[in-house]
Design a protein around this motif. Sequence first.
Motif, PDB file in Angstrom:
ATOM      1  N   ASN A  58       0.821  -1.207   0.000  1.00 31.20           N
ATOM      2  CA  ASN A  58       0.000   0.000   0.000  1.00 31.20           C
ATOM      3  C   ASN A  58       0.857   1.260   0.000  1.00 31.20           C
ATOM      4  N   GLU A  59       1.923   1.258   0.760  1.00 31.72           N
ATOM      5  CA  GLU A  59       2.811   2.422   0.807  1.00 31.72           C
ATOM      6  C   GLU A  59       3.486   2.653  -0.548  1.00 31.72           C
ATOM      7  N   ILE A  60       3.979   1.592  -1.148  1.00 28.82           N
ATOM      8  CA  ILE A  60       4.715   1.728  -2.414  1.00 28.82           C
ATOM      9  C   ILE A  60       3.783   2.000  -3.591  1.00 28.82           C
ATOM     10  N   GLU A  64       1.218   8.743  -1.953  1.00 30.20           N
ATOM     11  CA  GLU A  64       1.519   9.879  -2.812  1.00 30.20           C
ATOM     12  C   GLU A  64       2.894   9.720  -3.448  1.00 30.20           C
ATOM     13  N   SER A  65       2.942   9.949  -4.739  1.00 28.48           N
ATOM     14  CA  SER A  65       4.186   9.839  -5.505  1.00 28.48           C
ATOM     15  C   SER A  65       3.969  10.526  -6.845  1.00 28.48           C
ATOM     16  N   ARG A  66       5.054  10.987  -7.430  1.00 26.16           N
ATOM     17  CA  ARG A  66       4.940  11.523  -8.789  1.00 26.16           C
ATOM     18  C   ARG A  66       4.918  10.406  -9.821  1.00 26.16           C
ATOM     19  N   LEU A  67       5.177   9.186  -9.399  1.00 25.67           N
ATOM     20  CA  LEU A  67       4.948   8.039 -10.272  1.00 25.67           C
ATOM     21  C   LEU A  67       3.464   7.714 -10.179  1.00 25.67           C
ATOM     22  N   THR A  68       2.795   7.670 -11.304  1.00 28.16           N
ATOM     23  CA  THR A  68       1.364   7.382 -11.291  1.00 28.16           C
ATOM     24  C   THR A  68       1.131   5.918 -10.922  1.00 28.16           C
ATOM     25  N   ASP A 153      13.081  13.500 -10.046  1.00 29.03           N
ATOM     26  CA  ASP A 153      13.926  14.080  -9.010  1.00 29.03           C
ATOM     27  C   ASP A 153      14.381  12.954  -8.072  1.00 29.03           C
ATOM     28  N   GLU A 154      15.118  13.314  -7.025  1.00 30.60           N
ATOM     29  CA  GLU A 154      15.672  12.296  -6.127  1.00 30.60           C
ATOM     30  C   GLU A 154      14.579  11.457  -5.472  1.00 30.60           C
ATOM     31  N   LEU A 160      10.916   4.890  -7.459  1.00 34.64           N
ATOM     32  CA  LEU A 160      11.104   3.925  -8.538  1.00 34.64           C
ATOM     33  C   LEU A 160      11.942   2.743  -8.061  1.00 34.64           C
ATOM     34  N   ALA A 161      13.064   3.026  -7.416  1.00 31.25           N
ATOM     35  CA  ALA A 161      13.940   1.952  -6.945  1.00 31.25           C
ATOM     36  C   ALA A 161      13.217   1.066  -5.929  1.00 31.25           C
ATOM     37  N   GLU A 162      12.445   1.677  -5.047  1.00 29.71           N
ATOM     38  CA  GLU A 162      11.718   0.906  -4.043  1.00 29.71           C
ATOM     39  C   GLU A 162      10.654   0.021  -4.691  1.00 29.71           C
TER      40      GLU A 162
END
Length: 190
Positions: A58-60, A64-68, A153-154, A160-162
């Motif tokens: 659920n977190e990943i 909220e993220s800029r990855l849709t 951004d960072e 993404l990596a997570e």
Amino acid sequence: MPQPDHISKLGVPDAATLDDDLKMIWQKCVEKLGFVPNVYSAYSLKPRRLRNFMAMYNEIMLSESRLTKLEREMVAVVVSSANRCYYCLVAHGAAVRVLSGDPELGEMMALNYRVAKLEPRQRAMLDFAWKLTATPWLIEDADRAALCAAGFDEQDVFDLAETVAFFNLSNRMASATDMMPNREYHQAAR
């Protein structure tokens, strides 16, 4: 020929024996999806791990993220393609079809994302996901710089990596247990 009938080669507990909080989750899944995802059933062998798995998912995938949500599902499918994870290819391929409204996109993500007409940002994201999955020891500054050049951004790179790491874990658990996807996923958005 249908897929095997088992959920996991390690077996799954009877849902009636689960703790009340998990029974409520099962009920919500049935109300919302019409079924309980087999990954939940497989993980219910270790209830605390199931709760941790759901919280991390659920977190990943939903926070909220800029990855849709679609992009995160695309990453899940590309990672699963590199790992040849049947469960996740079927389940998350269905999510890509549903979220995008494009059954062909789901197939391209599963078989060869490079044939898809993607935005440069998405191409950079999926190239990174593939490389981090297939050859993680080769990730270097140039790979992160390519993501930044594509508009990440960072924090985006971290997200993404997570996501990539989570689905590598999930793929390995699905493969180790011979987890089978719910048959309903095969029909989604077709």
